[in-house]
Design an enzyme around this catalytic site. Structure first.
Site, PDB file in Angstrom:
ATOM      1  N   CYS A  62       0.827  -1.214   0.000  1.00  0.00           N
ATOM      2  CA  CYS A  62       0.000   0.000   0.000  1.00  0.00           C
ATOM      3  C   CYS A  62       0.858   1.259   0.000  1.00  0.00           C
ATOM      4  CB  CYS A  62      -0.914   0.026   1.221  1.00  0.00           C
ATOM      5  SG  CYS A  62      -2.045  -1.354   1.325  1.00  0.00           S
ATOM      6  N   ASP A  67     -20.810  12.715 -14.566  1.00  0.00           N
ATOM      7  CA  ASP A  67     -22.237  12.435 -14.391  1.00  0.00           C
ATOM      8  C   ASP A  67     -22.503  11.541 -13.179  1.00  0.00           C
ATOM      9  OD1 ASP A  67     -21.154  10.069 -15.310  1.00  0.00           O
ATOM     10  OD2 ASP A  67     -22.441   9.920 -17.092  1.00  0.00           O
TER      11      ASP A  67
END
Length: 228
Positions: free
Chosen positions: A50, A143
């Site tokens: 990570c 959107d």
């Protein structure tokens, strides 16, 4: 169903969740505004793979910003842990070890979002035997609809250069009636979709259309220059 989307299909409106982050409490749609979004999850803070991923994401942050993309990470640990971990990530990049990264990190200590968005990796568990978050990538359009999802296991780090390439393809094909072939990069030629009739292609693509001859005789491998 798109991989790792927890029931979300491509084209579905992405959940307008609320969460605590390193930049304060957010409502996701308000956070995105009119931008594109990349949400990427991680098993947990202070873990090796990570750290390398967020380091690379930080290095590429200016490129995502140029493309009007807001990046946001997610890990199951607390905001306070995120601040401490950010110092390590900056240090990994050989930068000043500050608490600030060029993107926010969501805190998901109860794994509520991880469950809601289908992010848990059942094969990887933490020291308490709890499933950890897999490495999901969600790309959301202005959107607020899901445009792409990718799911990696916890053991495999992602390629953020590929995620940037995908953004370029999504943004290009959202505006122009073209598709991008394998290994496409900005500036390479693109493909004419099969839905465009041959008689219309020369009018729609002023740079011309090259059709590759194939043994089948079918004229479906059609290329044109990338639209400006």
């Amino acid at each position: 169903m798109s991989a790792g989307s927890g029931g979300l299909l491509l084209g579905d409106v992405f959940p307008n969740f609320e969460a605590d982050t390193t930049i304060g409490h957010i409502r996701f749609h308000d956070f995105l505004g009119d931008s594109w979004g990349v949400l990427f999850s991680h098993p947990r803070d202070y873990t090796p793979v990570c750290t390398t991923e967020l380091g690379r994401a930080a290095k590429l942050a200016p490129e995502f910003k140029k493309r009007n993309v807001r990046m946001i990470a997610l890990s199951i640990d607390s905001v306070q842990d995120h601040f401490g971990w950010s110092k390590d990530i900056n240090s990994y990049n050989c930068d000043e070890p500050t608490e600030t990264l060029p993107f926010a990190i969501i805190a998901d200590p109860k794994r509520d979002l991880a469950v809601k968005l289908g992010m848990l990796d059942p094969d990887e568990k933490d020291m308490d035997g709890m499933p950890v978050t897999a490495r999901c990538v969600f790309i959301i359009g202005p959107d607020k609809k899901l445009k792409l999802s990718i799911l990696y296991p916890a053991t495999t780090g992602r390629n953020f250069d590929e995620i940037l390439r995908v953004v370029d393809s999504l943004q290009l094909t959202a505006v122009h009636n073209v598709a991008t072939p394998v290994d496409w990069k900005p500036g390479d030629r693109v493909m004419v979709p099969p839905t465009v009739p041959e008689e219309s292609a020369s009018k729609l693509y002023p740079c011309g259309v090259f059709t590759k001859e194939l043994p089948s005789g079918k004229k479906y491998l059609r290329y044109t220059a990338q639209p400006k």
